[in-house]
Scaffold this motif. Sequence first.
Motif, mmCIF file in Angstrom:
data_model
loop_
_atom_site.group_PDB
_atom_site.id
_atom_site.type_symbol
_atom_site.label_atom_id
_atom_site.label_comp_id
_atom_site.label_asym_id
_atom_site.label_seq_id
_atom_site.Cartn_x
_atom_site.Cartn_y
_atom_site.Cartn_z
ATOM 1 N N PRO A 299 0.918 -1.374 -0.128
ATOM 2 C CA PRO A 299 0.302 0.143 -0.045
ATOM 3 C C PRO A 299 0.841 1.190 -0.007
ATOM 4 C CG PRO A 299 -0.074 -1.145 2.002
ATOM 5 C CD PRO A 299 0.636 -1.951 1.230
ATOM 6 N N LYS A 300 1.983 1.229 0.623
ATOM 7 C CA LYS A 300 2.702 2.331 0.859
ATOM 8 C C LYS A 300 3.341 2.657 -0.948
ATOM 9 C CE LYS A 300 7.706 3.605 1.571
ATOM 10 N NZ LYS A 300 9.178 3.187 1.860
ATOM 11 N N TRP A 301 3.705 1.854 -1.597
ATOM 12 C CA TRP A 301 4.169 2.297 -2.568
ATOM 13 C C TRP A 301 3.022 2.471 -4.057
ATOM 14 C CZ3 TRP A 301 8.729 4.288 -3.521
ATOM 15 C CH2 TRP A 301 9.735 3.746 -2.779
ATOM 16 N N ARG A 302 1.734 2.049 -3.473
ATOM 17 C CA ARG A 302 0.596 2.107 -4.344
ATOM 18 C C ARG A 302 0.314 3.546 -4.131
ATOM 19 N NH1 ARG A 302 -2.926 -1.618 -6.299
ATOM 20 N NH2 ARG A 302 -2.185 -3.179 -4.738
ATOM 21 N N GLU A 303 0.660 4.054 -3.012
ATOM 22 C CA GLU A 303 0.262 5.556 -2.725
ATOM 23 C C GLU A 303 1.051 6.708 -3.224
ATOM 24 O OE1 GLU A 303 -0.826 8.256 1.109
ATOM 25 O OE2 GLU A 303 -0.204 6.505 1.470
#
Length: 336
Positions: free
Chosen positions: A322-326
């Motif tokens: 989720p971090k890199w998706r954001e």
Amino acid sequence: MFGKKSAAPSRRDVLRATGLVIGAAATSSLGPKTTKAAGYPTRTVKIIVPFAPAGPTDIMARTISAHLGDAIGGSVIVDNRAGAGGNIGIGLAAHSEADGYTLLITSSAYVVNPGLYAKIPYDPYTDFAPIAELGTSPNVILVDPKLGINSIAELFARAKAEPNSLNYSSPGIGTTPHLSGELLKIVGGVQITHVPYSGAGPAVQSILGGTVQICCAALPPAHPLIESGDLKALALTSAHRWFDLPDVPTMVELGYKDFIADTFQGFLAPAKTPPEVIELLSAKAIEILKTPKVAEQLRAGGFEVIANGPEGMRKRIADEVPKWREVVAKAGIQPI
């Protein structure tokens, strides 16, 4: 988002949503508690690396494989399957027989690709059984010394004075060095053309050969070239300076406090691989990484050894997808 005043991207808690149960990260070898997987191995064990040779993931895989064969009483080889930002090799490993004979050592691309590609050939949460969280290394922004640029400020000034005249290489679309390069363009307000390669080795070679003027890569393949003076490091993307590169500042020090990105290496097996095989491989990989000679060799080469067991790797996946998706979304990068 990525300027000097902005806050770092938040990390969402996705543990419940993904059904992952996270325990404390293992920090020591399983030692005498490890049970030898009965009859394993009886043939060659293959570790797929989803990038070209000579990059950080390949270096880590070959370091591990050089000792793992003796540790488990068998033969271990590395199989480089580069392409599509790591998706080809990761997908191949995901759909291999879950018998312990096809394994995967991958990089941060594993957790970046779900947010970068519209479709990927694996599910990061369900298609693999984590074995170990191996290590990590900062990314580094490199230039050809002949370019006459000696700082990030000078790089931005040149790029603004000569728009679209510079290009930068990376180990491939969706890698954290690629995203570091895109963030560099955002914080500097400059246009620099991205030239993706199939791994860090070819990306670094491209700047040595004069194909590009700038390279964003993980530290390990660039480290000896920085020390020799063949490449100049302008900045690291870590929170702190690297121990034996005291003159290379971090982007954080330069005022970009949210500009932190690293490239990790993780060890995984196809889902449903027998638990006793996972336990054996995890214990032996951690033992290898904690061997003083190996640990020092990796540190001198630009790696920070982590040596966590399956739960450490599982938690990193849960945190970083989720971090890199954001980050991808806020950087305005459209899914491929």
